[in-house]
Design an enzyme around this catalytic site. Structure first.
Site, PDB file in Angstrom:
ATOM      1  CG  ASP A  90     -10.043 -12.008   0.473  1.00 21.89           C
ATOM      2  OD1 ASP A  90     -11.239 -12.372   0.464  1.00 21.89           O
ATOM      3  OD2 ASP A  90      -9.158 -12.566  -0.198  1.00 21.89           O
TER       4      ASP A  90
ATOM      5  CG  HIS B 122      -8.352  -3.717  -1.235  1.00 24.44           C
ATOM      6  ND1 HIS B 122      -9.317  -2.766  -1.431  1.00 24.44           N
ATOM      7  CD2 HIS B 122      -7.191  -3.022  -1.043  1.00 24.44           C
ATOM      8  CE1 HIS B 122      -8.774  -1.548  -1.357  1.00 24.44           C
ATOM      9  NE2 HIS B 122      -7.488  -1.685  -1.144  1.00 24.44           N
TER      10      HIS B 122
ATOM     11  NE  ARG C  15      -4.108   1.855   2.079  1.00 22.90           N
ATOM     12  CZ  ARG C  15      -4.308   2.777   3.049  1.00 22.90           C
ATOM     13  NH1 ARG C  15      -3.560   2.766   4.128  1.00 22.90           N
ATOM     14  NH2 ARG C  15      -5.259   3.672   2.913  1.00 22.90           N
TER      15      ARG C  15
ATOM     16  CB  SER D 177       7.168  12.110  -2.117  1.00 17.00           C
ATOM     17  OG  SER D 177       6.068  11.456  -2.718  1.00 17.00           O
TER      18      SER D 177
ATOM     19  CG  ASN E 237      -0.543   8.382   3.361  1.00 14.00           C
ATOM     20  OD1 ASN E 237      -0.865   7.277   2.906  1.00 14.00           O
ATOM     21  ND2 ASN E 237       0.011   9.317   2.625  1.00 14.00           N
TER      22      ASN E 237
ATOM     23  N   PRO F 176      -7.135   7.735  -4.194  1.00 15.96           N
ATOM     24  CG  PRO F 176      -7.369   5.782  -5.449  1.00 15.96           C
ATOM     25  CD  PRO F 176      -6.372   6.787  -5.000  1.00 15.96           C
TER      26      PRO F 176
ATOM     27  CG  HIS G 121      -1.178   5.427  -0.185  1.00 15.35           C
ATOM     28  ND1 HIS G 121      -1.721   5.680   1.053  1.00 15.35           N
ATOM     29  CD2 HIS G 121      -2.136   4.746  -0.859  1.00 15.35           C
ATOM     30  CE1 HIS G 121      -2.945   5.175   1.121  1.00 15.35           C
ATOM     31  NE2 HIS G 121      -3.211   4.590  -0.021  1.00 15.35           N
TER      32      HIS G 121
END
Ligand code: HEM
Ligand SMILES: *[C@@H]1O[C@H](CO)[C@@H](O)[C@H](O)[C@H]1NC(C)=O
Ligand SMILES: *[C@@H]1O[C@H](CO)[C@@H](O)[C@H](O)[C@H]1NC(C)=O
Ligand SMILES: *[C@@H]1O[C@H](CO)[C@@H](O)[C@H](O)[C@H]1NC(C)=O
Length: 325
Positions: free
Chosen positions: A250, A198, A69, A83, A99, A168, A73
């Protein structure tokens, strides 16, 4: 959703089409590889990152999902330039809504970076380390392997405002999610494919409790949630309860990277609104639903497409002036 996208997605129900695109893509990807970027300057980088991710996983299984993830991001905000890893003030990415109290795995990246620095000082960028760690996380969770393109340079700016705009949100409509993917050169197919991430990991009540009691001001739960799952989630995340409680994205296949996530969407068991709309959303039938159904059956093709989409997400531009088409 533009017409051209509808057309593309309509063809998604056709197994032959996806198979063909799979072969074409495999050939295309092979030509772009720059996987030997550190061949002479840091030949051990792959071994080191793999070893450290493995170590971290033995300590905590969830770390694989957190690293995957983080890379996502990172890539959605000014490209994959590391960054997201920068410490900063309230305006930095770490403090952005997607975040804050959510992004994790920074200490593992620090450990990997130290090991890499010991082997070859000042050579491998943090962005590249994160990209390799994300790949290894997927592989070590049972998912596909891909060659990571390398040579990213670390950015100097961490922009929290941009992170809030570009990453998103689980409350976004499919149109909005698509447009945010589109901003970084990804398409609607990539939305479905990469949402397959996911299949591993966890989420906090904050990010889905809006579905449980009073969905969109309707005084009723989101009607696309399966009934037993709804009860379970209502018990876990009562109204005005602790938004930081977590559950799995999941259920039944928590830490295993597979296509179980897509099967669950068919049963109304997607956790986030942004998950379930891919199958049950207003316009899903003509856009994303066929591909969800397809992946729920053909796991191997999901794996191949996932690997391809990850390479695309971590892109290195072919022409400095424009994003790759
Ligand atoms: C389609 C739009 C997406 C939305 C709206 C979304 C949203 C979320 C949210 C809200 C969480 C839970 C975070 C928390 O509770 O702290 C989450 C977790 C996660 N997301 Fe996504 N995501 C999206 C796409 C992706 C993509 C493209 C990837 C990777 C390529 C990804 C990988 C993950 C992983 C691995 C986790 C589990 C993290 C953990 O357990 O620490 N997601 N996502
Ligand atoms: C951060 O991103 C926002 C939104 O794109 C932009 O307006 C702003 O100038 C950026 N700040 C910096 C320091 O680059
Ligand atoms: C549900 O949400 C709507 C809109 O936010 C609000 O007007 C309504 O009072 C809420 N219903 C309950 C029972 O809280
Ligand atoms: C579904 O498509 C229609 C017509 O293109 C559009 O007006 C509407 O906003 C879309 N709904 C969603 C939830 O994206």
């Amino acid at each position: 959703m533009s017409d051209s996208n509808k057309v593309t997605m309509n063809r998604s129900s056709n197994a032959y089409f996806w198979l063909m695109s799979f072969f074409i893509l495999s050939v295309g990807v092979r030509c772009q590889l720059t996987t030997d970027f550190y061949k002479t300057t840091c030949p051990d980088v792959f071994r080191i990152v793999r070893r450290e991710v493995q170590k971290a996983l033995r300590n905590e299984m969830r770390i694989s999902t957190s690293l995957l993830r983080l890379h996502f991001h990172d890539c959605f905000v000014n490209g994959c330039d590391g960054s997201v890893l920068l410490d900063g003030n309230q305006d930095s990415e770490k403090f952005a809504t997607p975040n804050l109290n959510s992004a994790r795995g920074f200490e593992v990246i620090d450990t990997i970076k130290s090991s890499v620095e010991r082997a070859c000082s000042g050579v491998v960028s943090c962005a590249d380390i994160l990209a390799i760690a994300a790949r290894d996380s997927v592989v070590l969770s049972g998912g596909p392997f891909w060659y990571v393109q390398l040579g990213r340079r670390d950015g100097l700016i961490s922009n929290g405002t941009l992170a809030n705009l570009a990453i998103p949100s689980p409350f976004d409509t499919l149109d909005t999610i698509f447009s945010k993917f589109n901003d970084v050169g990804l398409d609607l197919k990539d939305v479905v494919t990469l949402s397959g991430s996911h299949t591993i990991g966890r989420a906090r009540c904050t990010f889905f409790s809006n579905r449980l009691f009073n969905f969109s001001g309707s005084d009723a739960p989101d009607c696309t949630i399966e009934a037993t799952m709804l009860t379970e989630l209502q018990n876990l995340c009562p109204q005005n309860g602790d938004g930081n409680r977590i559950t799995v994205l999941d259920k039944g296949s928590v830490d295993l990277f597979d296509n179980h996530y897509f099967k669950k969407l068919l049963d109304g068991k997607g956790l986030l609104s942004s998950d379930q709309i891919l199958f049950s959303g207003e316009n899903a039938t003509t856009t994303t639903k066929p591909l969800v159904q397809f992946y729920s059956v053909y796991e191997r093709i999901f794996f191949v497409e996932f690997a391809y989409a990850m390479i695309k997400m971590g892109e290195i531009r072919k022409n400095c002036r424009v994003v790759n088409s």
